[in-house]
Design an enzyme around this catalytic site. Structure first.
Site, PDB file in Angstrom:
ATOM      1  N   TYR A   1      17.712  33.808  -5.472  1.00 26.43           N
ATOM      2  CA  TYR A   1      17.997  32.833  -4.409  1.00 26.43           C
ATOM      3  C   TYR A   1      17.749  33.429  -3.032  1.00 26.43           C
ATOM      4  CZ  TYR A   1      20.840  29.190  -6.854  1.00 26.43           C
ATOM      5  OH  TYR A   1      21.302  28.157  -7.611  1.00 26.43           O
ATOM      6  N   GLU A   2      17.248  32.618  -2.139  1.00 25.27           N
ATOM      7  CA  GLU A   2      17.153  32.984  -0.704  1.00 25.27           C
ATOM      8  C   GLU A   2      16.416  34.293  -0.477  1.00 25.27           C
ATOM      9  OE1 GLU A   2      17.791  30.725   1.202  1.00 25.27           O
ATOM     10  OE2 GLU A   2      18.863  29.530  -0.283  1.00 25.27           O
TER      11      GLU A   2
END
Lengths: 244, 603
Positions: free
Chosen positions: B441-442
């Site tokens: 994620y991210e």
């Protein structure tokens, strides 16, 4: 409508219980305190009634200064103001005396509280307060609706329920499902700080003294018995546990 | 289910280590008192207890479904979002003028930690809404703020971030979604976005997508990307949001974990009728989006930490109740079996989890605290700029190290359960699936490692690492005033020296202009940096615990708590910090084996 909600400041249900001063005082060190869960129901219903038909909700606690965090939380949930009677809530009669003294100074239409606290679980304060004020007291109340000066109440009785109609003022001991527990919101938390919290000194004398607290005996170790050893199980139940 | 986190530990970090109460003396936070922070955390506990915890497993088994173009999610999501909206928590950290309550972000983060430990997947719905609303409030026009952000704060509408496209994942410079200007100032959006968390659902009345797209004729690369608000429903002539805005749910990904949050494939403008509204200025979209991405990065680090916390407490409870075998010095088979917590290897796994969870949580809360100090002291003040530099440097570390160590930590929790951990009878298999995404994620670990070594260390002549190292040296000096902590202060000092040496070695390679060699092992450098940073956090916790043992003379549970802190600090130093030795050997090794070379054999 003026509603007084009496709340208790009690150890969290997961708190470890121990005593100090030769087992005469409860050890508060490291214990988290909460508003009594049944009192929470009473407060939630009071706030709902205020939202429905206006009025005020005052929170009353008989307790020492460390109760104020729980009182502020009640203000955050929606009570308008609070009173703390500055003393240790040692026994039911003494606590009821303090509540009655405060209640007699104002004309409250309803005095709500939990059906019992969850520390000593006496469950008699609402009855004592009703007696002291000379007004009816009902418990445990599961449903409460107000129509003018009439309260329609459902309370739990042995093996069933009872529907009651009564005229205000009343003292009621509350339990679920009288209302959904309310969660404090940010606006409530922000305004709780500035709501009035009056501290008053107690009246009357505390007539009882705790000589000793004692915890139940610790649970014994669990013995696992194989499913095919029924005779051994019966023997242990008879001769060791002595329950047969 | 076991409790998922320790409120005592959270209080220790907030009140005793960070001393969050000091924020109250700044005008920005002056309306708060310490007990109000407690109430905010109590509220999180109530939401966690009543709504989140009971639905954690059920919502994993009953995944979202895409039926006839509409996505249905677990019904408890609606209860959760409503509770969050009613409680005012979605926008609580925003300034008063934006409809918030100026709650310190560190308290907001602690609030999320409690909720996330109970249900890491549901919290994404509100976390994304907070981030999206914050972006609109920071850079959007008054009209956008009034129309969209105000309704997101109440939970009436929710938000998403739409960056990734099928051909552009980590490489956002390759985004091709287009935005064509219309006469009324709006834009027609056309393109596809993938992996959009909470991109469609039946929870809120509208979904506000923040979409990165290129205005016709925009420059290539990241300098040509703009940001748009593209709602699922747009306003009709009466101002009611009733018009379908041509945002179509093309598909739903069936994920390994976090199954309660749908990850959507969205198509914008298939019928040429998807209207978007520009946020801020053209071509500055990625710059704006970085605000949300940076917030989300700390959130991902926090996500890994709260899942690891849940796994730790579940495995701790199990280890205390599960009898198996006898202690290694006891060969008497007549005696009852001992609980597995008494086996050294099990205790090692439990201590390892505790060290990871509490060390990483300390680091994350300190980052959030710095964010508050920037607000409190003013972004342009010397103090504010100092905190900003520290935050910029450590955001990438506070995302990546907890994410990677969170995965290891949950894995150890599962191992404690033995075969049962691999079954659906216990929640560990679900936690192991849920936590795995956190290093992706991210920005993946690889991307963040490049960012740390390639940019963070060298930015402004290396000023940020100098500031951080000075902070660490301050902690080391303080630890040296406690006899028991001197060996640990010396260890950290030695490792800090080693980290600086390795950094200089790598910067020497960079100076020669060979970026590929310089950055080839950036991932290992990140691990090294993370280990030293969390060791610093542990030394800070050790100092506070040691001081409490001396000055407070605690007894019972309090004594056990502080002693456990010291013990876990020691564990981290003896079991984790020592790993830096092998990392430093590798990072200074001239033999590079991962760069493609035609002369080397193919893999």
């Amino acid at each position: 409508m003026k509603i007084l909600v009496c709340i208790t400041n009690v150890p969290d249900t997961t708190a470890k219980i121990s005593f100090t001063d030769s087992d005469t005082k409860f050890n508060k060190a490291g214990v988290t305190y909460i508003c009594g869960p049944y009192d929470d129901y009473a407060l939630s219903r009071a706030v709902e009634l205020k939202e429905q038909s206006g009025g005020t909700v005052t929170v009353l606690n008989v307790g020492e200064a460390d109760s104020e965090q729980v009182i502020r939380k009640c203000l955050a949930i929606g009570a308008d103001d609070a009173i703390r009677v500055n003393c240790e809530p040692t026994d039911s009669y003494f606590v009821a005396q303090q509540i009655a003294a405060i209640a007699s100074q104002e004309n409250y239409d309803l005095i709500l509280m939990g059906r019992e606290s969850i520390d000593f679980n006496g469950g008699v304060v609402h009855g004592l307060v009703g007696e002291m004020l000379g007004i009816p007291s009902l418990s445990p109340v599961m449903k409460l609706d107000i129509d003018g000066k009439t309260a329609r109440i459902t309370r739990e009785i042995e093996g069933g329920k009872e529907d009651i109609e009564a005229t205000l003022p009343l003292v009621l001991g509350c339990q679920e499902p009288i209302a959904e527990w309310k969660i404090p919101n940010m606006r409530g938390i922000m305004t709780a700080r500035t709501k009035p919290l009056k501290v008053v000194e107690p009246t009357g004398d505390d007539l009882t003294v705790t000589r000793k607290f004692e915890l139940p005996a610790p649970k014994g170790a669990v013995k696992m018995i194989a499913a095919d050893e029924v005779e051994k199980l019966v023997d242990l139940l008879k001769n060791e546990a002595k329950v047969l | 289910m076991a409790k998922q986190y320790s409120r005592r530990n959270l209080d220790f970090l907030l009140k005793e280590v960070i001393q969050v109460d000091q924020l109250i003396k700044y005008p920005y936070f002056q309306d708060y008192t310490p007990d109000m922070f407690d109430m905010v955390l109590d509220t999180a506990e109530e939401i966690a207890d009543k709504i989140l915890r009971p639905s954690y497993i059920d919502s994993d088994r009953k995944q979202p479904e895409l039926i006839n173009g509409k996505t249905k999610v677990h019904p408890a999501v609606k209860d959760y979002v409503k509770a969050m909206g009613d409680s005012g928590m979605i926008g609580a950290i925003f300034p008063y003028e934006d409809g918030g309550q100026q709650l310190p972000t560190v308290i907001g983060a602690a609030n999320e930690f409690i909720r996330g430990a109970a249900h890491n997947s549901f919290v994404m719905f509100t976390g994304l809404t907070t981030g999206t609303a914050h972006l609109i409030l920071s850079f959007g026009s008054e009209k956008l703020k009034e129309t969209f952000a105000s309704r997101m704060i109440t939970g009436e509408w929710s938000g998403t971030m739409c960056l990734t496209e099928p051909q552009a994942g980590s490489s956002l410079s390759d985004v091709v979604t287009t935005a064509s200007p219309q006469a009324d100032g709006s834009f027609k959006i056309k393109g596809q976005k993938v992996f959009i968390s909470a991109g469609d659902h039946d929870v809120t009345g509208n979904i506000i997508n923040l979409v990165l797209a290129r205005i016709d004729g925009a420059p290539l690369g990241t300098k040509g990307i703009s940001l748009f608000v593209v709602p699922k429903y747009r306003a009709d002539d009466q101002g009611n949001f009733s018009i379908d805005n041509d945002v179509v749910s093309t598909g739903i990904y069936h994920k390994m974990g976090q199954k309660a949050t749908p990850a959507m494939h969205l198509t914008f403008g298939d019928k040429d009728d998807s209207v978007g509204y520009l946020v801020g200025e053209p071509h500055k979209g990625l710059q704006y989006m970085f605000q949300m991405m940076n917030e989300a990065r700390l959130g991902v680090g926090m996500g890994a930490t709260y899942i690891a916390s849940s796994a730790y407490y579940a495995s701790l409870e199990y280890a205390k109740e599960r009898p198996q075998g006898r202690r290694l010095n006891n060969r008497n088979l007549e005696e009852e079996q001992t609980f597995i917590i008494n086996h050294p290897d099990v205790k090692r796994m439990l201590l390892s989890q505790k060290a990871m969870v509490e060390g990483c949580l300390g680091l994350l809360l300190e980052c959030y605290f710095w964010e508050d100090m920037i607000h409190a002291s003013g972004a342009k003040s010397e103090e504010g700029q100092r905190y900003q530099m520290l935050l910029d440097l450590l955001t990438t570390v506070a995302k990546t190290y907890p994410a990677e160590s969170g995965i290891k930590s949950v894995n150890e929790g599962l191992q404690v359960f033995g075969g049962y951990g691999y079954t659906e009878d216990f929640p560990l298999e679900q936690m192991a699936r849920d936590v795995r995404i956190m290093s992706i994620y991210e920005g993946t670990t690889g991307i963040h490692s490049l960012n740390l070594l390639g940019r963070g260390i060298t930015f402004q002549g290396g000023k940020a690492p100098q500031l951080l190292f000075a902070e660490m040296i301050g902690t080391i000096k303080e630890a040296q005033t406690h006899d028991d902590l001197v060996p640990y202060a010396e260890k950290l000092e030695k490792e800090l020296g080693r980290l600086q040496k390795v950094t200089m070695h790598l910067l020497g390679i960079a100076e020669k202009g060979d970026n590929e060699v310089f950055l080839s092992d950036a991932n290992l450098y990140m691990e090294f940096f993370g280990i030293v940073t969390v060791a610093w956090q542990w030394l800070k916790q050790g100092i506070v615990a040691k001081t409490a043992l001396v000055t407070k003379n605690p007894t019972g549970d309090e004594l056990a708590f502080y002693e456990s802190k010291i013990h876990t600090m020691k564990f981290y130093f003896h079991y984790e910090l020592v790993k830096t030795l092998s990392l430093s050997v590798r990072l200074t090794d001239p033999e590079v084996l991962t760069i493609s070379n035609e002369m080397q054999p193919a893999i």
